[in-house]
Structure formats: C-alpha cells, structure tokens
Enzyme design. Sequence first.
Site, mmCIF file in Angstrom:
data_model
loop_
_atom_site.group_PDB
_atom_site.id
_atom_site.type_symbol
_atom_site.label_atom_id
_atom_site.label_comp_id
_atom_site.label_asym_id
_atom_site.label_seq_id
_atom_site.Cartn_x
_atom_site.Cartn_y
_atom_site.Cartn_z
ATOM 1 N N HIS A 44 0.427 16.816 -1.393
ATOM 2 C CA HIS A 44 0.041 15.599 -2.100
ATOM 3 C C HIS A 44 1.129 14.544 -1.885
ATOM 4 C CE1 HIS A 44 -3.351 17.582 -3.834
ATOM 5 N NE2 HIS A 44 -2.583 18.536 -4.327
ATOM 6 N N SER A 45 0.800 13.292 -2.131
ATOM 7 C CA SER A 45 1.777 12.244 -1.839
ATOM 8 C C SER A 45 3.050 12.401 -2.663
ATOM 9 C CB SER A 45 1.171 10.856 -2.036
ATOM 10 O OG SER A 45 0.656 10.710 -3.336
ATOM 11 N N GLU A 46 2.945 12.979 -3.864
ATOM 12 C CA GLU A 46 4.158 13.252 -4.643
ATOM 13 C C GLU A 46 3.993 14.560 -5.415
ATOM 14 O OE1 GLU A 46 6.859 11.498 -4.515
ATOM 15 O OE2 GLU A 46 6.189 9.555 -3.769
ATOM 16 N N THR A 47 5.094 15.286 -5.527
ATOM 17 C CA THR A 47 5.201 16.413 -6.438
ATOM 18 C C THR A 47 6.344 16.115 -7.396
ATOM 19 O OG1 THR A 47 4.359 17.990 -4.815
ATOM 20 C CG2 THR A 47 5.627 18.892 -6.645
#
Length: 263
Positions: A44-47
Amino acid sequence: MSTELHLVDAFTGAPFRGNTAAVCIMDGPADPVWMQQVAGEMKHSETAFLHPGQDCWNLRWFTPEREVDLCGHATLAAAFILWTTGRGKPESAIVFETKSGTLTAHKDGDWITLDFPAEPVTSAASVPGLDRALGVSPVFVGRNRFDILAELPTAADLCTLEPDMAALAAIPARGIILTAVSDLPHFDFVSRFFAPSVGVPEDPVTGSAHCCLGPYWGEKLKKTELDGFQCSARGGTVRVTLHGDRVILRGHAVHILSGKLLV
C-alpha cells in the site's frame, strides 16, 4: 513475534474507495529494516507503525520503498484504529509523536480531524522536465519542503492526465501535486498526487498534499474552509480548514481487515 495489523480505507465513507493504509500496532520500537520490509510486503502507499509512548503514540510511516516524514491518510487510519480497538477514548484527542513533530487527531461524530502543519509553496521559476513529463504546461509551479505543486488549466486536463512516470521519478522531489479549480459541485478544487520516486506511482488520496493545497487554494479563493476531491481511480474527499500555520484535515475511514503479522 506477533504484531497486530489492520487495513483501513481512509478519506472515504465507502469500502474500496479512498486510500488504503496498513496500520501495525507494536509493543515498542522496531527495527527500521523490518518496518521497511513489512511496508514492501503490504504494497500500500503507506504503512503506519505505532507503539505507545508517554501520554502519546509514536508513529512512523513507510512507503513500499522508503520512510517519509509526513503522511495524512495513514495518520487518519491509525487514529481510527486506536479508537476502534478501544485504545483511545472517543471524547479524547490522540497525540502522535512523529518526524514532523506532534500531531493530534480528534473524533467528531463519524469525522476524524487531524491537526497538521501547513506546508505552503513558494513560486518556482522552473522545474526541468516537468512539462514534458506531464504533457501539458501548468499555469503555476511552486515548491515546498516535500513536493512540487503544479496548477493545470482545467479540471479536465487534470483528471484525464496520463503522465510519464519515469520522467516524473527523475524530478528531485518526494512527489508531484497536480491541481485545478473544481468543475464539480460542492468542491473547491481537485487534485492528483504522483510519487514514483518513493515507490508510489499515483497515491489515491493524499492528506499531506492538502497541507499544501489548502493554503494555495485558500489564498486564491479567499476562503479558510475548503473541500477538495482527489480524482484518482479510487477517489476521496478531504475537508480543509486553515488555521494560521496549521491545517485542519477532516475525513472518514472504513475498517477493511484485521489480523496479525507472524514474522
């Protein structure tokens, strides 16, 4: 080691829309190499990685390729999960300590409110390669400490754009914020965000970009409260209130998945 893991769609009230963030809740600090590996696995684009501190939560954000200094949608997702799992009281603020200082989140009904630093741009004389990467000439280009902002002539130019990702990745910035005045009712501006240089070709909804978009459109439209629509394939809505050198971001969240990391 077993680490609690959640997936949340942020800046949306509907599942499978907005921007998905993974949220990992840990007992204490973790090895950054491991956190980067987890973020790469999540894709995902951020964790977001959380562990409790003294009257706060320590929060770090990783794209699939690197750590970043500020992220809106994963912060919103983290606050949402802390309330959902009973670690936070709905009537109380959640305080995060991050690489961008102290950030707070409040619950207001089904809205989540984030208090973030404003990140206004200054005009940039030129950004080599930007026009070629976009295939259209912006009417304004500016920079802040993270990103380049480019205003395009129309919302149609923005929403139909298919930029050259390799050319965008070569531009020295975390990401490229593209925006235009809205042609949609109930929205003041539209935007898209591309960050191929940090492993995110197009981010579906970008809270931190609105720390820049809010001041930019607030000055142009002479407003302190604005509604933005990020016209990615998934789409999402960010409500922005300007408050001096701070920006208040508001959005919704939907809980998609809960589980455990086993490594």
